[in-house]
Design an enzyme around this catalytic site. Structure first.
Site, PDB file in Angstrom:
ATOM      1  N   HIS A  69      45.872  22.556  60.165  1.00 17.21           N
ATOM      2  CA  HIS A  69      47.239  23.079  60.056  1.00 17.21           C
ATOM      3  C   HIS A  69      47.397  23.894  58.773  1.00 17.21           C
ATOM      4  O   HIS A  69      47.130  23.386  57.685  1.00 17.21           O
ATOM      5  CB  HIS A  69      48.259  21.929  60.010  1.00 17.21           C
ATOM      6  CG  HIS A  69      48.414  21.220  61.316  1.00 17.21           C
ATOM      7  ND1 HIS A  69      49.331  20.206  61.514  1.00 17.21           N
ATOM      8  CD2 HIS A  69      47.775  21.377  62.496  1.00 17.21           C
ATOM      9  CE1 HIS A  69      49.236  19.777  62.762  1.00 17.21           C
ATOM     10  NE2 HIS A  69      48.305  20.459  63.372  1.00 17.21           N
ATOM     11  N   TYR A  89      58.778  17.286  58.580  1.00 14.60           N
ATOM     12  CA  TYR A  89      59.420  16.255  57.767  1.00 14.60           C
ATOM     13  C   TYR A  89      60.915  16.544  57.805  1.00 14.60           C
ATOM     14  O   TYR A  89      61.327  17.668  57.492  1.00 14.60           O
ATOM     15  CB  TYR A  89      58.963  16.333  56.311  1.00 14.60           C
ATOM     16  CG  TYR A  89      57.543  15.870  56.048  1.00 14.60           C
ATOM     17  CD1 TYR A  89      56.455  16.708  56.266  1.00 14.60           C
ATOM     18  CD2 TYR A  89      57.303  14.600  55.537  1.00 14.60           C
ATOM     19  CE1 TYR A  89      55.158  16.280  55.988  1.00 14.60           C
ATOM     20  CE2 TYR A  89      56.006  14.171  55.252  1.00 14.60           C
ATOM     21  CZ  TYR A  89      54.948  15.015  55.491  1.00 14.60           C
ATOM     22  OH  TYR A  89      53.672  14.591  55.204  1.00 14.60           O
ATOM     23  N   PRO A 106      53.757   6.691  51.909  1.00 17.60           N
ATOM     24  CA  PRO A 106      53.022   7.603  52.792  1.00 17.60           C
ATOM     25  C   PRO A 106      53.600   9.019  52.898  1.00 17.60           C
ATOM     26  O   PRO A 106      52.983   9.885  53.527  1.00 17.60           O
ATOM     27  CB  PRO A 106      53.092   6.898  54.152  1.00 17.60           C
ATOM     28  CG  PRO A 106      54.305   6.039  54.077  1.00 17.60           C
ATOM     29  CD  PRO A 106      54.433   5.616  52.651  1.00 17.60           C
ATOM     30  N   LYS A 124      48.858  10.876  50.870  1.00 20.29           N
ATOM     31  CA  LYS A 124      47.807  10.897  49.851  1.00 20.29           C
ATOM     32  C   LYS A 124      46.870   9.689  49.867  1.00 20.29           C
ATOM     33  O   LYS A 124      45.810   9.727  49.235  1.00 20.29           O
ATOM     34  CB  LYS A 124      48.443  10.974  48.444  1.00 20.29           C
ATOM     35  CG  LYS A 124      49.088  12.293  48.137  1.00 20.29           C
ATOM     36  CD  LYS A 124      48.059  13.338  47.749  1.00 20.29           C
ATOM     37  CE  LYS A 124      48.548  14.739  47.953  1.00 20.29           C
ATOM     38  NZ  LYS A 124      47.901  15.472  48.999  1.00 20.29           N
ATOM     39  N   TYR A 182      50.195  19.147  48.237  1.00 21.62           N
ATOM     40  CA  TYR A 182      50.027  18.612  49.592  1.00 21.62           C
ATOM     41  C   TYR A 182      48.600  18.841  50.106  1.00 21.62           C
ATOM     42  O   TYR A 182      47.986  17.924  50.667  1.00 21.62           O
ATOM     43  CB  TYR A 182      51.060  19.240  50.537  1.00 21.62           C
ATOM     44  CG  TYR A 182      51.229  18.471  51.827  1.00 21.62           C
ATOM     45  CD1 TYR A 182      52.061  17.354  51.889  1.00 21.62           C
ATOM     46  CD2 TYR A 182      50.549  18.848  52.984  1.00 21.62           C
ATOM     47  CE1 TYR A 182      52.202  16.633  53.064  1.00 21.62           C
ATOM     48  CE2 TYR A 182      50.685  18.139  54.165  1.00 21.62           C
ATOM     49  CZ  TYR A 182      51.522  17.031  54.198  1.00 21.62           C
ATOM     50  OH  TYR A 182      51.662  16.312  55.364  1.00 21.62           O
TER      51      TYR A 182
HETATM   52  C1  PHB Z   1      50.455  10.739  60.144  1.00 20.84           C
HETATM   53  O1  PHB Z   1      50.169  11.635  60.948  1.00 20.84           O
HETATM   54  O2  PHB Z   1      50.190   9.546  60.386  1.00 20.84           O
HETATM   55  C2  PHB Z   1      51.139  11.066  58.882  1.00 20.84           C
HETATM   56  C3  PHB Z   1      51.436  12.379  58.576  1.00 20.84           C
HETATM   57  C4  PHB Z   1      52.070  12.690  57.378  1.00 20.84           C
HETATM   58  C5  PHB Z   1      52.406  11.676  56.499  1.00 20.84           C
HETATM   59  C6  PHB Z   1      52.110  10.361  56.789  1.00 20.84           C
HETATM   60  C7  PHB Z   1      51.481  10.053  57.978  1.00 20.84           C
HETATM   61  O3  PHB Z   1      53.049  12.004  55.346  1.00 20.84           O
END
Ligand code: PHB
Ligand code: APR
Length: 394
Positions: A75, A204, A296, A300, A388
């Site tokens: 991505h 997000y 999460p 990271k 990120y």
């Molecule tokens: C996930 O795909 O499990 C995932 C993606 C982004 C995050 C945390 C978990 O910040």
């Protein structure tokens, strides 16, 4: 009791322990890995799934990325949604081509277990009574029971890769450890759904009802998260309730929404920030979740573990060929610098994107102003992007 010898005793067969074992193997360094759960349990555990560029590069260089390159989803951007609108942060464009790859942590673990078994070097699953001893001597020891038999392994170095609840960190006398932590007043309800992703990239979202995250695992599986209470019971969430909440929190004014489908798996995880300093006691070195936990939101956790074991493998290799201790001595300080950078970023992403009961109307407006600034400023987006995708491993 059989007493054997190895160069590195590794406690824990999560991503940290398995990757360390493999990097050492590539350097011709012998190790023994002990894991208290079953192989199936370790592989089936659904965890996060965002790999930084550095993690992908490390796995590629280590020859364990064939399936990752076939099935992983690269991505070049992520979406940030608030106030009903979706904005894109062009990660790759802002970081000279660095990107993230979506590939479940359990797939990483599966590939690493296969690689370990192929080397023929030992990995013991379902061990119990694991203990680490003589840590401040040149011959630390690993003791455990396997299939009812007691084992002792004499090592040059012990690697504590046994996660947050493991025994290695707690084997360090409290007087030698400083702990920093923060609990968050919310958790994440994570669900795995049989539904095709309706966005090519993660989204997000901050909504009045709380945070939500849209992610994926494959062209037919969506991975989604909802902010909830930290002690919430996942069973209180019916499929209908989950989809109503996800749809409310994720839908945007451009008509975008996640596709609804059968829920395959669900669970609640708490959120905490935690750092133990230093990451070393004598000949015991902590790596991954054993030394630090991040919430999460910044994705990271797995990547920090990979950066730790890359550095640890290099340091052990230097020590084994030259008996020099410089890199082992630098291991903790270098790791803590990276850890604190990731802690700051994860805390910032978390506080920017979650609703907190203690926030007042001012805090909410400030949060929206922060997001508005983020998506309107190339400088702010670049700051998010470079953290990120992750700084290169050192
Ligand atoms: C996930 O795909 O499990 C995932 C993606 C982004 C995050 C945390 C978990 O910040
Ligand atoms: N003896 C042997 N193994 C143990 C013991 C013990 N006493 N205690 C725990 N373990 C094992 C766990 O069962 C687990 O398989 O250690 C392993 C630790 O793995 P993880 O918890 O996955 O931690 P780590 O390898 O550091 O991976 C980093 O990134 O996405 C984040 O938190 C997530 O697990 C992830 C982490």
């Amino acid at each position: 009791m059989p007493v054997t010898r190895t160069q590195v005793g590794i406690v824990g067969a999560g991503p940290a322990g398995l990757m360390l074992g493999h990097l050492l193997h590539l350097r011709g360094i012998d190790s023994v890995i002990v894991e208290n759960r079953s192989r199936e349990h370790v592989i089936d555990r659904v965890r996060a799934g965002v790999l930084e560029q550095g993690t992908v590069d490390l796995m590629t260089a280590a020859g364990v990325a064939q399936r990752l390159h076939r099935e992983g989803m690269r991505h070049g951007g992520i979406g940030i949604a608030f106030g009903g609108n979706r904005h894109r942060i062009a990660l790759a464009e802002l970081t000279a081509g660095r990107a993230i790859t979506i590939y479940g942590q359990n797939e990483v673990v599966k590939d690493l277990i296969d690689a370990r078994l192929e080397t023929g070097r030992p990995v013991y699953f379902e061990v119990d009574r694991v203990g680490v001893h003589d840590l401040t001597t040149a011959q630390p020891k690993l003791r455990f029971h396997h299939g009812g038999d007691a084992h002792e392994v004499t090592c040059d170095v012990v690697a504590g890769c046994d996660g947050f609840h493991g025994i290695c960190r707690t084997a360090i006398p409290a007087t030698h450890l400083r702990v920093y932590e923060r609990d968050y007043p919310f958790g994440w309800l994570g669900v795995l759904a049989s539904a095709p992703p309706t966005s090519d990239e993660l989204v997000y979202s901050l909504h009045d009802r709380g945070f939500a995250l849209f992610s994926m695992r494959s062209p037919s599986i969506t991975r989604l998260y909802l902010q909830c209470a930290p002690d919430e019971n996942a069973e209180d969430w019916s499929d209908d309730r989950i989809w109503a909440e996800l749809t409310a929190r994720l839908s945007t004014s451009d008509g975008w929404a996640p596709a609804v489908g059968p829920i395959l798996q669900k669970g609640v995880t708490g959120m905490r920030s935690f750092v133990a300093e230093p990451m070393r006691y004598g000949r015991l070195f902590l790596a991954g979740d054993a030394a630090h936990i991040v919430p999460p939101t910044g994705a990271k956790g797995l990547n920090l573990a990979m950066a730790d074991v890359y550095r640890l493998a290099e340091a052990i290799a230097e020590h084994s060929t030259s008996v020099r201790e410089d890199a082992l001595d630098a291991y903790s300080d270098r790791g803590l610098r990276r850890t604190w950078r990731a802690q700051r970023f994860s805390w910032w992403m978390t506080s920017m994107l979650h609703r907190s009961e203690s926030d007042n109307a001012f805090d909410r407006r400030r949060q929206l102003a922060e997001l508005d600034y983020l998506v309107g400023s190339r400088a702010a987006m670049t700051s998010l992007a470079e953290n990120y995708v992750g700084v290169p491993f050192d």
